[in-house]
Design a protein around this motif. Structure first.
Motif, PDB file in Angstrom:
ATOM      1  N   ASP A  18       0.825  -1.203   0.000  1.00 29.25           N
ATOM      2  CA  ASP A  18       0.000   0.000   0.000  1.00 29.25           C
ATOM      3  C   ASP A  18       0.866   1.263   0.000  1.00 29.25           C
ATOM      4  OD1 ASP A  18      -2.197  -1.644   0.092  1.00 29.25           O
ATOM      5  OD2 ASP A  18      -2.520  -1.426   2.249  1.00 29.25           O
ATOM      6  N   THR A  19       1.964   1.211   0.733  1.00 31.17           N
ATOM      7  CA  THR A  19       2.869   2.368   0.791  1.00 31.17           C
ATOM      8  C   THR A  19       3.501   2.634  -0.565  1.00 31.17           C
ATOM      9  OG1 THR A  19       3.327   1.893   3.128  1.00 31.17           O
ATOM     10  CG2 THR A  19       4.891   3.318   1.960  1.00 31.17           C
ATOM     11  N   LEU A  20       3.977   1.573  -1.216  1.00 32.33           N
ATOM     12  CA  LEU A  20       4.573   1.750  -2.543  1.00 32.33           C
ATOM     13  C   LEU A  20       3.516   2.155  -3.561  1.00 32.33           C
ATOM     14  CD1 LEU A  20       7.121  -1.188  -2.579  1.00 32.33           C
ATOM     15  CD2 LEU A  20       7.638   1.252  -2.536  1.00 32.33           C
ATOM     16  N   ASP A  21       2.280   1.706  -3.382  1.00 32.58           N
ATOM     17  CA  ASP A  21       1.175   2.170  -4.230  1.00 32.58           C
ATOM     18  C   ASP A  21       1.069   3.697  -4.175  1.00 32.58           C
ATOM     19  OD1 ASP A  21       0.254  -0.080  -5.405  1.00 32.58           O
ATOM     20  OD2 ASP A  21      -1.508  -0.331  -4.138  1.00 32.58           O
ATOM     21  N   PRO A  58      10.093  14.713  -0.243  1.00 40.77           N
ATOM     22  CA  PRO A  58       9.738  15.261   1.090  1.00 40.77           C
ATOM     23  C   PRO A  58       8.346  15.864   1.122  1.00 40.77           C
ATOM     24  CG  PRO A  58      11.928  15.985   0.381  1.00 40.77           C
ATOM     25  CD  PRO A  58      11.303  15.328  -0.800  1.00 40.77           C
ATOM     26  N   SER A  59       7.854  16.332  -0.033  1.00 44.04           N
ATOM     27  CA  SER A  59       6.558  17.022  -0.068  1.00 44.04           C
ATOM     28  C   SER A  59       5.378  16.093  -0.282  1.00 44.04           C
ATOM     29  CB  SER A  59       6.577  18.066  -1.189  1.00 44.04           C
ATOM     30  OG  SER A  59       6.825  17.428  -2.453  1.00 44.04           O
ATOM     31  N   ASP A 102      -2.374   5.858   7.288  1.00 43.94           N
ATOM     32  CA  ASP A 102      -1.789   4.534   7.477  1.00 43.94           C
ATOM     33  C   ASP A 102      -0.475   4.390   6.695  1.00 43.94           C
ATOM     34  OD1 ASP A 102      -3.189   4.716   5.097  1.00 43.94           O
ATOM     35  OD2 ASP A 102      -3.744   2.610   5.053  1.00 43.94           O
ATOM     36  N   VAL A 103      -0.382   5.043   5.542  1.00 42.78           N
ATOM     37  CA  VAL A 103       0.864   5.023   4.776  1.00 42.78           C
ATOM     38  C   VAL A 103       1.922   5.871   5.475  1.00 42.78           C
ATOM     39  CG1 VAL A 103       1.954   5.694   2.593  1.00 42.78           C
ATOM     40  CG2 VAL A 103      -0.291   4.565   2.596  1.00 42.78           C
ATOM     41  N   LYS A 104       1.522   6.997   6.001  1.00 47.30           N
ATOM     42  CA  LYS A 104       2.459   7.861   6.729  1.00 47.30           C
ATOM     43  C   LYS A 104       3.046   7.135   7.927  1.00 47.30           C
ATOM     44  CE  LYS A 104       2.890  12.449   8.797  1.00 47.30           C
ATOM     45  NZ  LYS A 104       3.625  11.980   9.987  1.00 47.30           N
ATOM     46  N   PHE A 156       9.832   3.512   9.299  1.00 46.81           N
ATOM     47  CA  PHE A 156      11.141   3.355   8.678  1.00 46.81           C
ATOM     48  C   PHE A 156      12.065   4.517   9.043  1.00 46.81           C
ATOM     49  CE2 PHE A 156       8.913   0.335   5.926  1.00 46.81           C
ATOM     50  CZ  PHE A 156       9.847  -0.685   5.886  1.00 46.81           C
ATOM     51  N   ARG A 157      11.509   5.681   9.232  1.00 41.47           N
ATOM     52  CA  ARG A 157      12.332   6.825   9.638  1.00 41.47           C
ATOM     53  C   ARG A 157      12.895   6.609  11.043  1.00 41.47           C
ATOM     54  NH1 ARG A 157      12.986  12.081   8.199  1.00 41.47           N
ATOM     55  NH2 ARG A 157      13.612  13.489   9.876  1.00 41.47           N
TER      56      ARG A 157
END
Length: 865
Positions: free
Chosen positions: A375-378, A414-415, A421-423, A429-430
């Motif tokens: 979902d994140t890569l989507d 960055p923008s 849920d993706v954030k 990971f950060r």
């Protein structure tokens, strides 16, 4: 005294609430895990390593090296976000820092004890030089500190708007005369000069001025005010200024704060500088270690509170090597000076603790479901107008991921604006990039099924590290986390070997493993979901084959492999005696390394007391050594594998036809067990279901097993087994499977564990639940299941050759029998309470009574979840 202590303990337990009224947070769970370390493992680990060292010396003549750590500890309390929305990036960061804080705090306590013990002056030249360097640095630092304090006190007076005492422009009259000249009433005829500074001490004489008194309120005994021009000519006597009480208290407080700070208090505890050369050098070095540890702990506190933290890297410990270096120097010095008996005592224990627990106590593993990464890569590929990642086939995904992994630019702008849920995934990971592999262990991907699942995590990890490095202006701490695919369902287990082969065939990934992880691949296999998916018998066989295939795949590419076993406490979730489980692994799967989870009540049962923890660590060590040096036997002939395959298919078909294909089963399960009421227990932060939809598939394995254990039916551990054994026996293979039981450790272990569970089951108790709780239309289903339980017991005894259950485990049999007088009445109470509560579901007293019976049955059945 002993009787009084026991009375107090019993009173405390009796008056403590038996139920948890609020659901614990992930941080609460992490604190409970750290408590086990503090109260048990902290004491157990040195004792265990000392026993290992003594055994090695006895049999080989060589001791265990001080920094050798046969066992390391990890945790995922606060890191496991698979289906748990309560575990956020913020929680992971807090738990990791809290674990580091606890480690430092425990080290400080040990250093204090060592400083008291090591009082001798005789030491090696290296240690003597180090001690002198520390003293010289401290002397220089104290001088600078005093000068800085003088300046700060002067500035503080001006900052608070007070009139700073002026230095005179000329000497007063008679300054050259002795102080006793022309005195009246014991007072001198010229004013006392008041100079600010840390070395000034106030006088108690009436004629003195308080050091910080505002001169504008000072009055003389004459009728005219003192001016600058009058200083040389006015022979006056200086009197005490008139203050009100609040002004006096304020002045006293200001003076005290300027004179006795933290550093001055510390001087009360430490030898004075003039005694420096006589301070034992070990105490000097250990004192410096303690100071650095205190700085480290304070830095962690500031980070936890979110406050600015500007410590010089030389003033705190970042890695365990920095702490080990001076400790090892002390050890070598004691050995060289004939004090080996002291070196091998408390100091050796501390060195072993540092080597084992490092700066984190337990490295935190992260876990997330593979679908969340997709979902994140989507979101990222859609934002960059590259298409939709989840719609690509596997080859296109691998091509994209490999290309981005070889690049040097960040992928995520960055923008970018993404859903919450993706954030959260990106934030995780950060945090991982900021903490590094010094604090975190592995990143586990649950429900992994393809090579792209692993590369997706590698890419998101790389991207986060690039972003954090750019913001910090320096490299991220430590290296990248190990990425561990977790194969859970039967389908995923069957493809595990091919997924690992595909991964290792990718040049970038293989080189990454060799360069960054010492040529070591970790693979996790899940026992819980595979058992819920296909039944315990089929899951055990599929896990066995998957491990064989994964080991073979890694061997083909010259990569070492560690298998990570995701076991639960119950037999239905892969639990059971540790030694038996390890000894039944496929040959070659335990090559000196093994990881395993201990979950739920088994953590407290196995590691809650130092003595039991030492025993458990020895069991792990013995089993791994034996499995490495003398691997378990494989199936003697191909026929055995074929028979096992046939039994597995029959068992899986029988299990799934009942659990997933019978439309009445789900309702029967909800009626016959307290599954719906388990949510009131507040025993964990994670929801009982991965998704809000109903069905067995979305129910987590723990409540699935726990609910059946409460009714004494323990269905997940045996359902389908009887059908599989019966199927091959009726085809004339009874003697073959008896031989398999005698000669094949895997098959013997599987049958023994099922036999143990059957010994805990009780058909009559289970029938009582049906009679009171189940609707009449589903009573027949319950009766059929009880018949299958009896049939399973019959064929298990045929295979094992035993006359009754647990015949080869008399101690377990005695334990079960000793609990029955307590367990049976609690079960009868639970049935009655459940019936009443379901007719009056708002009755809080009935609910509390039910939860107490659930706790009681869980304690009696032991391995419940």
């Amino acid at each position: 005294m002993l009787i009084e202590d026991m009375v107090r303990e019993i009173t405390s337990i009796w008056q403590t609430d038996e139920l948890r009224r609020h659901r614990p947070t992930p941080v609460d769970e992490a604190k409970a895990g750290l408590h086990i370390v503090e109260q048990s493992l902290w004491k157990a680990v040195p004792h265990y390593l000392r026993r290992v060292s003594n055994a090695l010396k006895k049999h080989t003549g060589r001791v265990l090296p001080l920094t050798c750590t046969p066992i390391k500890f990890g945790a995922w309390m606060g890191g496991d976000r698979d289906g748990n929305p309560n575990v956020t990036a913020k929680v992971t960061r807090e738990v990791s820092l809290l674990s580091r804080w606890m480690a430092i705090d425990l080290y400080i306590r040990e250093i204090d004890n060592l400083r008291f013990e090591l009082s001798m002056n005789c030491c090696s030249d290296r240690l003597s030089r180090l001690a002198q360097e520390i003293l010289d640095r401290e002397t220089s630092a104290e001088d600078r500190h005093e000068n800085r304090n003088q300046l700060q006190n002067w500035n503080q007076l001006k900052h608070q708007g007070q009139q700073v005492p002026c230095l005179p422009t000329q000497l007063p009259a008679g300054a050259g005369l002795p102080s006793c000249t022309e005195c009246q009433d014991g007072e001198a005829h010229y004013p006392r000069l008041e100079l600010p500074g840390t070395n000034h001490m106030p006088s108690n004489r009436q004629g003195s001025l308080k050091p910080d008194a505002p001169l504008k309120d000072s009055k003389l005994n004459s009728t005219k005010k003192l001016t600058d021009g009058d200083v040389a000519n006015a022979p006056v006597t200086l009197r005490t200024a008139s203050f009100n009480s609040s002004q006096l208290l304020a002045q006293r407080k200001l003076f005290a704060e300027s004179q006795i700070g933290r550093s001055s208090f510390q001087k009360l505890l430490e030898p004075s500088r003039t005694q420096g050369p006589t301070i034992p050098p070990y105490r000097v070095v250990l004192g410096h270690i303690k100071d650095t540890l205190l700085n480290t702990r304070r830095r962690l506190e500031l980070l936890l509170e979110g406050l600015p933290c500007e410590y010089d890297p030389w003033d705190y410990y970042e890695t365990s090597d920095q702490l080990l270096e001076p400790l090892l120097l002390c050890y070598e010095s004691l050995q060289s000076c004939g004090s080996g008996v002291l070196a091998d005592g408390r100091l050796a224990d501390l060195i072993r603790r540092v080597a084992t627990f490092q700066m984190t106590l337990m490295k935190l593993d992260l876990r997330q479901e593979s679908g969340r990464h997709s979902d994140t890569l989507d979101a990222i590929t859609s934002y960059l107008d590259m298409g939709t990642y989840s719609e690509w086939d596997e080859e296109k995904r691998l091509e994209f991921l490999s290309r981005e992994l070889k690049g040097k630019r960040p992928l995520v702008p960055p923008s970018i604006e993404v859903p919450p849920d993706v954030k959260e995934v990106l934030d995780t990971f950060r945090v991982a990039a900021e903490l590094g592999n010094g604090s975190l262990g592995a990143y586990v991907i649950s429900m992994a099924s393809n090579a792209s699942d692993v590369l997706a995590v590698e890419l998101l990890q790389k991207d986060a590290r690039l972003a954090v490095t750019g913001e910090l202006g320096r490299p991220c701490p430590g290296g990248t986390l190990r990425v561990v695919p977790l194969f859970e369902t039967v389908k995923d287990l069957r493809s595990a070997g091919s997924v690992i082969r595909k991964l290792l065939s990718i040049d970038w990934y293989r080189e990454h493993i060799i360069k960054n992880h010492n040529g070591h691949q970790e693979v996790m296999v899940g026992y819980s979901d595979s058992g819920k998916d296909a039944g315990r018998f089929t899951a055990a066989w599929e896990l066995y084959k998957a491990q064989e295939d994964v080991v073979a795949a890694c061997n083909e590419y010259g990569i070492k492999v560690t298998l990570f076993h995701g076991r639960g406490g119950s037999i239905g979730r892969g639990g059971g005696p540790t030694y038996l489980a390890i000894q039944s692994q496929p040959p070659g799967s335990v090559m000196g390394t093994l990881r395993s989870t201990e979950q739920g009540e088994m953590v407290q049962a196995k590691f809650g007391l130092p003595q039991t923890a030492v025993r458990q660590l020895e069991i792990y060590t013995t089993a791994v050594l034996l499995a490495t040096l003398r691997p378990p036997l494989p199936p003697r002939e191909l026929k055995w594998r074929n028979l096992m395959e046939e039994m597995s298919k029959i068992s899986c078909t029988s299990y799934r036809s009942t659990v997933y294909e019978n439309p009445e089963f789900l309702t029967y399960f909800n009626e016959a067990t307290p599954q719906a009421e388990l949510g009131f227990l507040n025993i964990g932060s994670r929801p009982t279901r991965r998704k809000s939809t109903g069905g067995i598939g979305n129910l987590r394995a723990i409540p699935w097993v726990f609910a059946w254990t409460q009714t004494r039916f323990v269905l997940p551990a045996w359902l389908g087994v009887g059908a599989g054994l019966k199927g091959v026996c009726e085809k004339g293979h009874t003697e073959d499977i008896k031989a398999m039981y005698r000669e094949w450790p895997f098959f013997q272990s599987t049958i023994d564990l099922i036999e143990m569970v059957l010994g805990k089951a009780d058909v009559h108790i289970a029938k009582r639940y049906d009679e009171v709780l189940v609707s009449k239309s589903r009573l027949e289903l319950g009766a059929d299941l009880r018949k299958e339980l009896m049939m399973t017991e019959k064929y298990v005894l045929v295979v094992s050759g035993h006359e009754r259950l647990s015949q080869n485990n008399r101690s377990l049999q005695r334990l079960i029998e000793s609990r029955l007088p307590f367990l049976n009445p609690i079960n009868m109470l639970q049935v009655e309470i459940l019936g009443r509560l379901r007719r009056d579901d708002h009755n809080r007293k009935l609910r509390d009574a039910l939860l107490i019976t659930i706790n009681g049955i869980a304690a009696g059945m032991r391995n419940t979840g």
